[in-house]
Design a protein around this motif. Structure first.
Motif, short mmCIF file in Angstrom:
data_model
loop_
_atom_site.label_atom_id
_atom_site.label_comp_id
_atom_site.label_asym_id
_atom_site.label_seq_id
_atom_site.Cartn_x
_atom_site.Cartn_y
_atom_site.Cartn_z
N GLN A 1 0.82 -1.21 0.00
CA GLN A 1 0.00 0.00 0.00
C GLN A 1 0.85 1.26 0.00
OE1 GLN A 1 -2.95 0.00 3.11
NE2 GLN A 1 -3.74 2.00 2.59
N PHE A 2 1.83 1.35 0.92
CA PHE A 2 2.69 2.53 0.97
C PHE A 2 4.03 2.29 0.29
CE2 PHE A 2 -0.12 3.01 4.72
CZ PHE A 2 -0.81 4.12 4.26
N GLY A 3 4.13 1.19 -0.45
CA GLY A 3 5.35 0.85 -1.16
C GLY A 3 5.09 0.70 -2.64
N VAL A 4 4.87 -0.54 -3.09
CA VAL A 4 4.73 -0.83 -4.51
C VAL A 4 3.60 -0.04 -5.15
CG1 VAL A 4 4.14 -2.66 -6.15
CG2 VAL A 4 5.74 -3.13 -4.30
N LYS A 5 2.43 -0.01 -4.52
CA LYS A 5 1.28 0.65 -5.15
C LYS A 5 1.43 2.16 -5.19
CE LYS A 5 -1.69 -3.30 -4.30
NZ LYS A 5 -2.92 -3.86 -3.71
N PHE A 6 2.06 2.71 -4.15
CA PHE A 6 2.36 4.15 -4.18
C PHE A 6 3.35 4.46 -5.30
CE2 PHE A 6 5.32 7.54 -3.08
CZ PHE A 6 4.46 8.61 -2.90
N ILE A 7 4.44 3.70 -5.36
CA ILE A 7 5.47 3.91 -6.38
C ILE A 7 4.88 3.78 -7.79
CG2 ILE A 7 7.54 2.88 -7.41
CD1 ILE A 7 8.12 4.53 -4.96
N ASP A 8 4.08 2.75 -7.99
CA ASP A 8 3.50 2.52 -9.31
C ASP A 8 2.59 3.68 -9.73
OD1 ASP A 8 4.83 0.15 -9.53
OD2 ASP A 8 3.07 -1.14 -9.25
N SER B 1 10.31 2.00 4.16
CA SER B 1 9.06 1.29 4.44
C SER B 1 9.33 -0.01 5.19
CB SER B 1 8.29 1.01 3.13
OG SER B 1 8.97 0.09 2.31
N ARG B 2 10.50 -0.60 4.98
CA ARG B 2 10.87 -1.80 5.73
C ARG B 2 11.02 -1.48 7.22
NH1 ARG B 2 16.51 -5.28 4.89
NH2 ARG B 2 15.90 -7.11 6.14
N TYR B 3 11.67 -0.36 7.52
CA TYR B 3 11.85 -0.01 8.93
C TYR B 3 10.52 0.40 9.57
CZ TYR B 3 13.80 1.90 13.22
OH TYR B 3 14.08 2.15 14.54
N VAL B 4 9.67 1.11 8.83
CA VAL B 4 8.34 1.42 9.35
C VAL B 4 7.61 0.12 9.66
CG1 VAL B 4 6.10 2.47 8.84
CG2 VAL B 4 8.20 3.63 8.14
N GLY B 5 7.75 -0.87 8.76
CA GLY B 5 7.13 -2.17 9.00
C GLY B 5 7.67 -2.85 10.24
N HIS B 6 8.99 -2.76 10.46
CA HIS B 6 9.59 -3.34 11.67
C HIS B 6 9.02 -2.68 12.93
CE1 HIS B 6 12.58 -4.51 14.67
NE2 HIS B 6 12.76 -3.22 14.92
N VAL B 7 8.96 -1.36 12.94
CA VAL B 7 8.50 -0.65 14.14
C VAL B 7 7.02 -0.91 14.39
CG1 VAL B 7 8.17 1.65 15.17
CG2 VAL B 7 10.29 1.12 13.95
N ILE B 8 6.25 -1.10 13.33
CA ILE B 8 4.81 -1.30 13.52
C ILE B 8 4.47 -2.75 13.83
CG2 ILE B 8 3.89 -1.87 11.21
CD1 ILE B 8 1.94 0.55 11.69
N GLY B 9 5.50 -3.64 13.79
CA GLY B 9 5.30 -4.99 14.30
C GLY B 9 5.25 -6.12 13.29
N VAL B 10 5.63 -5.86 12.03
CA VAL B 10 5.68 -6.96 11.05
C VAL B 10 6.90 -7.82 11.37
CG1 VAL B 10 5.82 -7.57 8.61
CG2 VAL B 10 4.59 -5.49 9.31
N ALA C 1 10.16 -10.31 11.21
CA ALA C 1 11.27 -10.30 10.26
C ALA C 1 11.14 -11.39 9.19
CB ALA C 1 12.59 -10.46 11.01
N ASP C 2 10.50 -12.51 9.52
CA ASP C 2 10.49 -13.61 8.55
C ASP C 2 9.57 -13.37 7.36
OD1 ASP C 2 8.29 -13.92 10.24
OD2 ASP C 2 8.23 -16.09 9.96
N ILE C 3 8.68 -12.37 7.45
CA ILE C 3 7.90 -12.03 6.25
C ILE C 3 8.04 -10.57 5.84
CG2 ILE C 3 6.21 -13.86 6.62
CD1 ILE C 3 4.22 -11.62 7.49
N LEU C 4 8.69 -9.75 6.67
CA LEU C 4 8.91 -8.34 6.32
C LEU C 4 9.71 -8.25 5.03
CD1 LEU C 4 8.68 -5.33 7.25
CD2 LEU C 4 10.84 -5.68 8.47
N HIS C 5 9.30 -7.38 4.11
CA HIS C 5 10.01 -7.27 2.84
C HIS C 5 11.45 -6.81 3.07
CE1 HIS C 5 8.59 -3.09 3.37
NE2 HIS C 5 9.61 -2.74 2.62
N THR C 6 12.35 -7.26 2.21
CA THR C 6 13.77 -6.95 2.35
C THR C 6 14.23 -5.87 1.38
OG1 THR C 6 14.34 -8.75 0.84
CG2 THR C 6 14.31 -9.25 3.20
N GLY C 7 13.44 -5.55 0.39
CA GLY C 7 13.80 -4.56 -0.60
C GLY C 7 12.70 -4.43 -1.63
#
Length: 439
Positions: free
Chosen positions: A236-243, A264-273, A275-281
């Motif tokens: 939502q705030f990554g791929v779709k925003f960029i596209d 967006s990866r670090y925002v995901g980490h802080v919001i609780g996603v 590590a094993d499914i959090l996007h890496t890039g």
């Protein structure tokens, strides 16, 4: 290497607190579509790994929320805010759940480079005037076209009742703008504070829905689950925003994409996603977003209600009465034209099949962006060759946006949703969701 923080009962966090027994695996939940096709395209291991997380959620925040409910300790929203503002050491006798949560919040993964996150935030905003309408219409409103992501917001009625939509929309803007402000995700900055606050609000909503007779576990999985949390940041705030921005004629460099998705990866980490499914890039985010999209059920009538409600409100009542449209366009735009323009632009930003399912009007404005895109692209390429100041552009847009969503009288406590009010609305089922028959 330190061991993982534990729950008060000594177990490590698994993500399944308060999940009832007897549910199917994630891949067999009613919300999962096209699973055979997904397995053929992406492999069983990845599909099962991600869908399993529809039945797992952020237990760090959830255990802290359970501590809030336990009157035998002094942990509550006030002590959470104190720890957020001053650090966990400022809290006298914090509960084990609060200690474990802040151990996670204060942990900076080794892949975090705050200079890169700063560059990513600048890149996020440097497209200029196109960013606010993309955020309002393609990212936030368009995000509610997702069947699964829409379920948790339906019960409070806050996105279906006209008198509540504005408040909910501005709260979303405040969080996103703060998190994606250059420097905003450092530990004691506003972006970090609001991201952590939203994390706890998610836990509160999860608790309310988990104890509600109207939550359909077998179809939807855990409220505010890891799978949907992952795609909010990656998609939502990554791929779709960029596209959407790039479909408007702008182009990000490879380095800018790396920087934006590191943020967006670090925002995901802080919001609780986790590590094993959090996007890496960037590429990983795109792959996971496309898989999630494939697994989604089509938008239903409830999705349509929410999307149309958000777009109509943002058109009729721009946040803080500050324009999200560029000045020259806004001057001749009536409310009716604005609404037609919003839906027209969505045809360049959201897949046509999704818009058809949403019943989005095919206005003549859908031809505007394809017509001007080549001109925008040429102007953009020339602009990148000439001297330019992306940081100034970013902060100019942020200055306008922040004026629109400013917290009244500096009341930081009302920057995002009041969890007690949200709980009351969910408990009262103000969204009028049907009661689920229990076996």
């Amino acid at each position: 290497m330190t061991s993982a923080p534990t729950r008060p009962d000594g177990r490590t966090f698994r993500g399944d607190l308060d999940v009832p027994p007897g549910l199917p695996r994630g891949i067999d939940l009613g919300r999962i579509a096209n699973k055979d096709k997904a397995i053929a395209m992406y492999g069983r291991e990845l599909v099962e790994k991600l869908t399993d997380h529809a039945l797992l959620a952020d237990d760090y925040a959830y255990q802290a929320m359970l501590d809030f409910k336990d009157k035998s300790n002094n942990t509550n929203w006030r002590t959470f805010d104190l720890a957020l503002e001053q650090g966990i050491d400022a809290v006298d006798d914090p509960s084990p759940g609060l200690v474990a949560l802040f151990a996670e919040l204060d942990r900076i993964p080794d892949w975090v480079d705050f200079d890169q996150l700063y560059r990513g935030a600048v890149a996020f905003w440097r497209a200029g005037p196109i960013v606010p309408p993309v955020l309002a219409w393609a990212t936030i409103a368009g995000g509610f076209s997702m069947y699964s992501a829409t379920r948790p917001v339906l019960f409070s009625g806050r996105l279906r009742q006209s008198d509540k939509v504005g408040t909910r929309l501005i709260e979303s803007f405040r969080y996103v703008v703060a998190a994606y402000t250059p420097g905003g995700m450092r530990r004691f900055e506003e972006g970090f504070r609001l991201t952590a606050k939203v994390r706890m609000i998610h836990a509160a909503v999860r608790h309310s829905l988990s104890h509600s007779e109207v939550w359909d576990w077998a179809n939807w999985g855990v409220p505010i689950n890891n799978l949907d949390g992952m795609v909010t940041q990656a998609g939502q705030f990554g791929v779709k925003f960029i596209d959407a921005v790039q479909n408007s004629g702008f182009r990000y460099s490879d380095r800018e994409l790396e920087d934006i998705f590191a943020l967006s990866r670090y925002v995901g980490h802080v919001i609780g996603v986790p590590a094993d499914i959090l996007h890496t890039g960037y590429e990983d985010a795109r792959r996971k977003t496309e898989l999630h999209t494939l697994l989604e059920l089509p938008p239903d009538e409830l999705c349509r209600d929410v999307v149309h409600s958000v777009i109509a409100y943002s058109v009729e009542n721009p946040p803080g009465d500050v324009e999200i449209l560029p000045g020259p366009i806004a001057k001749f735009m009536t409310t009716e034209r604005r609404l037609a323009l919003a839906y027209g632009l969505l045809y360049s930003w959201i897949p046509t099949d999704v818009l058809t399912a949403l019943g989005a009007e095919r206005t003549a404005w859908r031809h505007v962006l394809p017509a001007v895109r080549p001109l925008v692209a040429v102007a953009h390429r020339i602009g990148r060759l000439l001297p330019h100041d992306d940081e100034k552009t970013a902060f100019d847009i942020l200055r306008t946006f922040n004026a629109a969503i400013e917290v009244p009288h500096g009341q930081k406590a009302v920057a995002v949703a009041n969890p007690e009010e949200v709980h009351a609305d969910i408990a009262a089922n103000k969204g009028d969701m049907p009661v689920v028959a229990r076996s």
